[in-house]
Write a protein that holds these residues in place. Structure first.
Motif, PDB file in Angstrom:
ATOM      1  N   ALA A 114       0.829  -1.205   0.000  1.00 41.23           N
ATOM      2  CA  ALA A 114       0.000   0.000   0.000  1.00 41.23           C
ATOM      3  C   ALA A 114       0.864   1.256   0.000  1.00 41.23           C
ATOM      4  O   ALA A 114       0.574   2.220  -0.696  1.00 41.23           O
ATOM      5  N   LEU A 115       1.937   1.244   0.754  1.00 36.43           N
ATOM      6  CA  LEU A 115       2.872   2.374   0.791  1.00 36.43           C
ATOM      7  C   LEU A 115       3.492   2.610  -0.580  1.00 36.43           C
ATOM      8  O   LEU A 115       3.642   3.744  -1.021  1.00 36.43           O
ATOM      9  N   ALA A 116       3.800   1.535  -1.280  1.00 38.31           N
ATOM     10  CA  ALA A 116       4.408   1.649  -2.609  1.00 38.31           C
ATOM     11  C   ALA A 116       3.450   2.265  -3.620  1.00 38.31           C
ATOM     12  O   ALA A 116       3.895   2.870  -4.598  1.00 38.31           O
ATOM     13  N   ARG A 117       2.150   2.143  -3.395  1.00 33.56           N
ATOM     14  CA  ARG A 117       1.172   2.706  -4.322  1.00 33.56           C
ATOM     15  C   ARG A 117       0.913   4.190  -4.082  1.00 33.56           C
ATOM     16  O   ARG A 117       0.245   4.839  -4.876  1.00 33.56           O
ATOM     17  N   LEU A 118       1.421   4.727  -2.974  1.00 33.50           N
ATOM     18  CA  LEU A 118       1.263   6.158  -2.707  1.00 33.50           C
ATOM     19  C   LEU A 118       2.232   6.958  -3.564  1.00 33.50           C
ATOM     20  O   LEU A 118       3.237   6.440  -4.045  1.00 33.50           O
ATOM     21  N   GLY A 119       1.950   8.228  -3.704  1.00 38.03           N
ATOM     22  CA  GLY A 119       2.846   9.119  -4.421  1.00 38.03           C
ATOM     23  C   GLY A 119       4.145   9.300  -3.657  1.00 38.03           C
ATOM     24  O   GLY A 119       4.207   9.062  -2.437  1.00 38.03           O
ATOM     25  N   PRO A 120       5.211   9.741  -4.326  1.00 42.36           N
ATOM     26  CA  PRO A 120       6.514   9.870  -3.678  1.00 42.36           C
ATOM     27  C   PRO A 120       6.521  10.809  -2.466  1.00 42.36           C
ATOM     28  O   PRO A 120       7.139  10.498  -1.453  1.00 42.36           O
ATOM     29  N   LYS A 121       5.839  11.931  -2.552  1.00 43.57           N
ATOM     30  CA  LYS A 121       5.837  12.869  -1.420  1.00 43.57           C
ATOM     31  C   LYS A 121       5.035  12.315  -0.249  1.00 43.57           C
ATOM     32  O   LYS A 121       5.432  12.474   0.908  1.00 43.57           O
ATOM     33  N   ASP A 122       3.909  11.655  -0.538  1.00 38.94           N
ATOM     34  CA  ASP A 122       3.130  11.037   0.531  1.00 38.94           C
ATOM     35  C   ASP A 122       3.947   9.936   1.207  1.00 38.94           C
ATOM     36  O   ASP A 122       3.981   9.825   2.429  1.00 38.94           O
ATOM     37  N   ARG A 123       4.605   9.125   0.397  1.00 40.90           N
ATOM     38  CA  ARG A 123       5.444   8.054   0.931  1.00 40.90           C
ATOM     39  C   ARG A 123       6.572   8.646   1.777  1.00 40.90           C
ATOM     40  O   ARG A 123       6.863   8.178   2.875  1.00 40.90           O
ATOM     41  N   ALA A 124       7.206   9.702   1.260  1.00 45.57           N
ATOM     42  CA  ALA A 124       8.328  10.323   1.981  1.00 45.57           C
ATOM     43  C   ALA A 124       7.877  10.874   3.333  1.00 45.57           C
ATOM     44  O   ALA A 124       8.552  10.664   4.344  1.00 45.57           O
ATOM     45  N   VAL A 125       6.733  11.554   3.368  1.00 45.88           N
ATOM     46  CA  VAL A 125       6.283  12.131   4.633  1.00 45.88           C
ATOM     47  C   VAL A 125       5.951  11.034   5.645  1.00 45.88           C
ATOM     48  O   VAL A 125       6.276  11.153   6.833  1.00 45.88           O
ATOM     49  N   LEU A 126       5.341   9.930   5.191  1.00 48.15           N
ATOM     50  CA  LEU A 126       5.016   8.850   6.126  1.00 48.15           C
ATOM     51  C   LEU A 126       6.264   8.131   6.619  1.00 48.15           C
ATOM     52  O   LEU A 126       6.362   7.782   7.801  1.00 48.15           O
ATOM     53  N   VAL A 127       7.224   7.923   5.733  1.00 46.02           N
ATOM     54  CA  VAL A 127       8.472   7.268   6.154  1.00 46.02           C
ATOM     55  C   VAL A 127       9.211   8.137   7.156  1.00 46.02           C
ATOM     56  O   VAL A 127       9.683   7.661   8.189  1.00 46.02           O
ATOM     57  N   ARG A 153      -0.080  17.275   4.677  1.00 43.55           N
ATOM     58  CA  ARG A 153       0.305  16.147   3.830  1.00 43.55           C
ATOM     59  C   ARG A 153       0.257  14.848   4.619  1.00 43.55           C
ATOM     60  O   ARG A 153      -0.137  13.806   4.085  1.00 43.55           O
ATOM     61  N   THR A 154       0.646  14.877   5.890  1.00 43.03           N
ATOM     62  CA  THR A 154       0.617  13.670   6.723  1.00 43.03           C
ATOM     63  C   THR A 154      -0.812  13.156   6.872  1.00 43.03           C
ATOM     64  O   THR A 154      -1.073  11.961   6.696  1.00 43.03           O
ATOM     65  N   VAL A 155      -1.737  14.045   7.179  1.00 42.71           N
ATOM     66  CA  VAL A 155      -3.137  13.648   7.341  1.00 42.71           C
ATOM     67  C   VAL A 155      -3.667  13.059   6.038  1.00 42.71           C
ATOM     68  O   VAL A 155      -4.290  11.988   6.025  1.00 42.71           O
ATOM     69  N   ARG A 156      -3.390  13.734   4.919  1.00 39.47           N
ATOM     70  CA  ARG A 156      -3.893  13.258   3.631  1.00 39.47           C
ATOM     71  C   ARG A 156      -3.213  11.957   3.204  1.00 39.47           C
ATOM     72  O   ARG A 156      -3.863  11.076   2.631  1.00 39.47           O
ATOM     73  N   ALA A 157      -1.924  11.830   3.496  1.00 45.69           N
ATOM     74  CA  ALA A 157      -1.208  10.597   3.142  1.00 45.69           C
ATOM     75  C   ALA A 157      -1.746   9.419   3.952  1.00 45.69           C
ATOM     76  O   ALA A 157      -1.888   8.311   3.422  1.00 45.69           O
ATOM     77  N   LEU A 158      -2.042   9.639   5.224  1.00 45.98           N
ATOM     78  CA  LEU A 158      -2.626   8.574   6.038  1.00 45.98           C
ATOM     79  C   LEU A 158      -4.010   8.184   5.512  1.00 45.98           C
ATOM     80  O   LEU A 158      -4.352   7.001   5.496  1.00 45.98           O
ATOM     81  N   GLU A 159      -4.790   9.178   5.078  1.00 51.62           N
ATOM     82  CA  GLU A 159      -6.101   8.870   4.498  1.00 51.62           C
ATOM     83  C   GLU A 159      -5.938   8.035   3.226  1.00 51.62           C
ATOM     84  O   GLU A 159      -6.673   7.067   3.010  1.00 51.62           O
ATOM     85  N   ARG A 160      -4.974   8.395   2.397  1.00 47.57           N
ATOM     86  CA  ARG A 160      -4.737   7.633   1.162  1.00 47.57           C
ATOM     87  C   ARG A 160      -4.262   6.220   1.481  1.00 47.57           C
ATOM     88  O   ARG A 160      -4.646   5.263   0.810  1.00 47.57           O
ATOM     89  N   LEU A 161      -3.407   6.102   2.495  1.00 47.37           N
ATOM     90  CA  LEU A 161      -2.922   4.782   2.894  1.00 47.37           C
ATOM     91  C   LEU A 161      -4.078   3.917   3.387  1.00 47.37           C
ATOM     92  O   LEU A 161      -4.190   2.748   3.016  1.00 47.37           O
ATOM     93  N   ARG A 162      -4.950   4.508   4.189  1.00 46.59           N
ATOM     94  CA  ARG A 162      -6.128   3.769   4.666  1.00 46.59           C
ATOM     95  C   ARG A 162      -7.011   3.348   3.498  1.00 46.59           C
ATOM     96  O   ARG A 162      -7.538   2.239   3.474  1.00 46.59           O
ATOM     97  N   ALA A 163      -7.170   4.241   2.528  1.00 50.94           N
ATOM     98  CA  ALA A 163      -7.985   3.912   1.353  1.00 50.94           C
ATOM     99  C   ALA A 163      -7.336   2.786   0.553  1.00 50.94           C
ATOM    100  O   ALA A 163      -8.029   1.903   0.049  1.00 50.94           O
ATOM    101  N   GLU A 164      -6.009   2.808   0.431  1.00 51.69           N
ATOM    102  CA  GLU A 164      -5.291   1.741  -0.285  1.00 51.69           C
ATOM    103  C   GLU A 164      -5.466   0.409   0.433  1.00 51.69           C
ATOM    104  O   GLU A 164      -5.614  -0.626  -0.195  1.00 51.69           O
ATOM    105  N   LEU A 165      -5.440   0.448   1.750  1.00 49.75           N
ATOM    106  CA  LEU A 165      -5.571  -0.788   2.529  1.00 49.75           C
ATOM    107  C   LEU A 165      -7.005  -1.306   2.508  1.00 49.75           C
ATOM    108  O   LEU A 165      -7.224  -2.520   2.505  1.00 49.75           O
ATOM    109  N   GLY A 166      -7.965  -0.403   2.516  1.00 55.19           N
ATOM    110  CA  GLY A 166      -9.372  -0.793   2.482  1.00 55.19           C
ATOM    111  C   GLY A 166      -9.723  -1.767   3.582  1.00 55.19           C
ATOM    112  O   GLY A 166      -9.339  -1.600   4.729  1.00 55.19           O
ATOM    113  N   GLU A 167     -10.429  -2.804   3.227  1.00 54.91           N
ATOM    114  CA  GLU A 167     -10.869  -3.815   4.187  1.00 54.91           C
ATOM    115  C   GLU A 167      -9.738  -4.744   4.620  1.00 54.91           C
ATOM    116  O   GLU A 167      -9.870  -5.441   5.612  1.00 54.91           O
ATOM    117  N   GLN A 168      -8.637  -4.746   3.886  1.00 55.80           N
ATOM    118  CA  GLN A 168      -7.510  -5.615   4.247  1.00 55.80           C
ATOM    119  C   GLN A 168      -6.975  -5.292   5.632  1.00 55.80           C
ATOM    120  O   GLN A 168      -6.559  -6.177   6.363  1.00 55.80           O
TER     121      GLN A 168
END
Length: 175
Positions: A114-127, A153-168
């Motif tokens: 899921a992290l790999a599917r995020l954009g580079p800046k979102d991934r960078a901020v979460l890392v 960006r952190t809040v939005r990146a976490l939202e995107r990560l949650r969306a990528e993970l979905g029900e998993q």
């Protein structure tokens, strides 16, 4: 004098290569080759700066992490049109993935995918914020942004990560 600087740099590089690789591996979404390239580029840039005087760096380890993130972001901007596809699993190389190999493997693979599917800046901020455990201010400095922009960006990146993970995510978290 130069020989002492070179020796100090070699000691620094040996001590920081593994932590830099771990961060680079996460930033690169599990792409071991890109992670190795990022670390090599970072250490090369550090060598140039080191030659100008390591005493001016302040905290060389933090500076190296900043150089790593900026190198990653620059690399992503250059390859924005590339058609390569990353795979979520590292190749069988005997190298242990970041984090030491403990914990739930399925959860780790799902999160890295899921992290790999995020954009580079979102991934960078979460890392930087959650893997490197940096403050908002340190992250802002590393990414050349304001503290407010990093919070947003952190809040939005976490939202995107949650969306990528979905029900998993619910299935993988221990109850």
């Amino acid at each position: 004098m130069r020989q002492a600087q070179t020796k100090a740099y070699i000691e620094f590089a040996q001590a920081r290569t593994r932590p830099l690789y771990r961060s680079a591996w996460l930033l690169a979404g599990g792409d071991t080759h890109l992670a190795e390239d990022l670390v090599q580029e970072t250490l090369s840039r550090m060598y140039v700066v080191w030659g100008r005087g390591s005493d001016k760096l302040g905290n060389p380890a933090a500076y190296a992490q900043t150089v790593l993130v900026r190198t990653f972001l620059m690399h992503r901007r250059r390859r924005a049109t590339a058609t390569e596809r990353l795979t979520p699993d590292p190749p069988e190389s005997g190298r242990q993935p970041a984090g030491g190999g403990t914990g739930d493997v399925a959860l780790r693979v799902t999160l890295l995918d899921a992290l790999a599917r995020l954009g580079p800046k979102d991934r960078a901020v979460l890392v930087l914020r959650y893997w490197e455990d940096r403050s908002v201010e340190d992250t802002a400095e590393a990414m050349s942004a304001t503290s407010g922009a990093i919070r947003t960006r952190t809040v939005r990146a976490l939202e995107r990560l949650r969306a990528e993970l979905g029900e998993q995510a619910a299935d993988l978290v221990p109850r």
